[in-house]
Motif scaffolding. Structure first.
Motif, PDB file in Angstrom:
ATOM      1  N   PRO A 154       0.754  -1.150  -0.136  1.00  9.73           N
ATOM      2  CA  PRO A 154       0.001   0.108  -0.029  1.00  9.73           C
ATOM      3  C   PRO A 154       0.851   1.250  -0.291  1.00  9.73           C
ATOM      4  N   PHE A 155       0.405   2.262  -0.809  1.00  9.06           N
ATOM      5  CA  PHE A 155       0.982   3.724  -0.711  1.00  9.06           C
ATOM      6  C   PHE A 155       0.310   4.580   0.074  1.00  9.06           C
ATOM      7  N   TYR A 156       0.833   4.978   0.870  1.00  7.52           N
ATOM      8  CA  TYR A 156      -0.102   5.940   2.109  1.00  7.52           C
ATOM      9  C   TYR A 156       0.333   7.438   2.022  1.00  7.52           C
ATOM     10  N   ASP A 157       1.128   7.872   1.018  1.00  8.44           N
ATOM     11  CA  ASP A 157       1.485   9.161   0.901  1.00  8.44           C
ATOM     12  C   ASP A 157       0.430   9.935   0.262  1.00  8.44           C
ATOM     13  N   ARG A 158      -0.017  11.163   0.616  1.00  6.93           N
ATOM     14  CA  ARG A 158      -1.406  11.941   0.348  1.00  6.93           C
ATOM     15  C   ARG A 158      -0.855  12.636  -0.887  1.00  6.93           C
ATOM     16  N   VAL A 159      -0.808  12.150  -2.046  1.00  6.01           N
ATOM     17  CA  VAL A 159      -0.124  12.923  -3.381  1.00  6.01           C
ATOM     18  C   VAL A 159      -0.949  13.427  -4.209  1.00  6.01           C
ATOM     19  N   ILE A 160      -2.629  13.545  -3.921  1.00  4.09           N
ATOM     20  CA  ILE A 160      -3.558  13.874  -4.660  1.00  4.09           C
ATOM     21  C   ILE A 160      -3.570  15.326  -4.566  1.00  4.09           C
ATOM     22  N   GLN A 161      -3.424  16.071  -5.666  1.00  8.16           N
ATOM     23  CA  GLN A 161      -3.484  17.670  -5.822  1.00  8.16           C
ATOM     24  C   GLN A 161      -4.776  18.114  -6.086  1.00  8.16           C
ATOM     25  N   TYR A 162      -5.559  18.798  -5.374  1.00 11.06           N
ATOM     26  CA  TYR A 162      -6.943  19.330  -5.742  1.00 11.06           C
ATOM     27  C   TYR A 162      -7.133  20.726  -4.991  1.00 11.06           C
ATOM     28  N   PRO A 163      -8.108  21.525  -5.206  1.00  8.34           N
ATOM     29  CA  PRO A 163      -8.363  22.617  -4.646  1.00  8.34           C
ATOM     30  C   PRO A 163      -8.749  22.263  -3.257  1.00  8.34           C
TER      31      PRO A 163
END
Length: 463
Positions: free
Chosen positions: A207-216
């Motif tokens: 599992p990849f846990y880093d919060r890498v989603i870029q959103y407003p």
């Protein structure tokens, strides 16, 4: 034996934690894609496995294996053993937190119902399935400023000398189908081999846990400002299954040959589409048949002047940059097709339904303004006060590959379709086919079966 519920007797209630000193305290912040699911129902799955042995053999062999392998799996998927923390009196975003000692509930039970009847495709009383899937435990206050919400529960039920089921219930804020499938693939791998060595050697499962989603960031502010989320306290409950006297569930199996016939029919009548996927053509076929069956039974076409059909699209690969395949959490956006009922119940109702659904998906995923163009309107679109059918599941994650070492599942049921969905999954006999789970009033189900059978026969004879 602890308690009895209808036809199900609880044999043991236990709690499973990761192995000692392997996880410690970890937190996973929620994104907008996760937080929104605080407003919706949990996901409930049920897997059927053949096991022609007595209960004593089940207790001696299956129970220890599941306990051990689950504990080892939680070492790598710690959020499943953690809790969702909400901070109602502050602007802090919810998170999933694990601390030493956290665990998830695991129930072992016995059922006296007919295993072979339950695992069939024919119409079956939906109420019979409810005791086979666990409820999530209640929310509680950790402090005046923190509400804890349990996120996962498992129940394993033996049908002596026939088989057993594994029922899973997860809060949707924990993860989507893709992440849950990765968890199951890890658990089954560890169960089959007795260790996590093979899992550790396969980077595609980690599992990849880093919060890498870029959103407003405005999306976070919008969802956190909604009154139902602002007022969450220890009384918070996810919706639960409701007993119905006239509802049944059944499974429509579409073979590859039948799907090809459906595609040919659509492309002849709507050549502008050029291509339709098996998923879209299967959904369009079922949408049209459900509408026709409802009108046939109720005779109230005018009362359903407008209706919707929708699904959740995985945006992970469509982001820039795309998410890693094993990203842990949710990354779903809604696609909704809206139409007048009259358009999908006529002679050309099926091709019309496919065209509407295919167009909605194409316009949604190819939006030039980007994934988040109208994200602030997602909830409004999904919660409109019109008859809406949605899709649960995806053929991309093959539920019939969930093999713990005693064979592949004999049947899969999505129990949470009772909140207003159909399920669409890869077929058992062939992953190129589809299994579509339905939940309808008994008379409407009979009409649906007759209508869908006749339409498939007609299309096959034409092709």
């Amino acid at each position: 034996m602890a308690t009895t519920n209808n036809h199900v007797t609880v044999l043991e209630k236990c709690r499973i934690s990761p192995p000692p000193n392997t996880v410690g305290q970890k937190s996973l912040p929620l994104t907008f894609f996760d937080i929104v699911w605080l407003l919706f129902h949990p996901i409930q799955q049920l897997f059927f496995y053949n096991f022609p042995h007595p209960k004593s053999h089940f207790i001696a062999t299956i129970i220890p294996k599941l306990k051990h392998s689950l504990s080892k799996t939680l070492q790598h998927f710690f959020p499943f053993a953690g809790n969702l923390l909400v901070f109602p009196s502050s602007s802090k975003k919810p998170e999933i937190r694990h601390v030493d000692g956290d665990s998830l509930p695991l129930i072992f039970a016995e059922c006296d119902l007919d295993f072979n009847h339950l695992k069939g495709n024919h119409p079956r009383d939906c109420n019979l399935f409810h005791p086979l899937v666990p409820r999530l435990e209640n929310a509680f206050k950790e402090t005046d400023d923190i509400v804890k919400i349990p996120v996962f529960a498992i129940q394993v039920t033996i049908f002596p000398n026939s088989g057993f089921t594994i029922g899973l219930t997860n809060h949707h804020s924990l993860c989507d189908a893709r992440t849950r499938y990765h968890f199951l693939m890890a658990w089954t791998s560890i169960a089959r081999h007795g260790t996590d060595d093979l899992f550790l050697s396969n980077d595609q499962l980690h599992p990849f846990y880093d919060r890498v989603i870029q959103y407003p960031t405005s999306l976070d502010d919008m969802i956190l400002s909604l009154p139902p989320i602002q007022t969450i306290d220890e009384s918070y409950r996810v919706p639960e299954l409701v007993q119905h006297t006239d509802r049944v569930r059944a499974t429509l199996v579409l073979t590859r040959t039948e799907i090809n016939s459906l595609k040919k029919c659509v492309l002849v009548q709507v050549p502008s589409l050029e291509y339709v996927s098996s998923f879209v053509v299967g959904c369009g076929f079922v949408w049209s048949c459900i509408a026709k069956s409802r009108v046939e039974v109720e005779g109230k076409e005018g009362e359903y002047e407008v209706e919707q059909f929708g699904c959740a699209v995985d945006w992970g690969a469509r982001l820039n940059p795309p998410l890693p395949p094993t990203y842990f959490g949710n990354c779903l956006g809604p696609i909704v097709a809206t139409t007048k009922t009259t358009l999908i119940i006529g002679d050309k109702g099926f091709p019309a339904a496919v065209e509407l659904f295919a167009t909605a998906i194409r316009e949604g995923v190819n939006c030039k303004e980007g994934v988040f163009k109208d994200a602030e309107e997602w909830l409004e679109r999904v919660l409109q006060d019109v008859p809406t059918m949605t899709v649960a599941g995806t053929p991309k994650q093959n539920v019939y590959e969930v093999d713990f070492g005693w064979g592949k599942p004999e049947k899969y049921e999505s129990i949470s379709i009772e909140f207003g969905s159909i399920s669409v999954n890869a077929g058992k006999e062939s992953s190129e086919g589809l299994e579509i789970g339905l939940w309808l009033p008994a008379k409407q189900m009979d009409a649906f079966i007759s209508i869908s059978k006749n339409e498939l026969e007609n299309m096959h004879s034409v092709s």
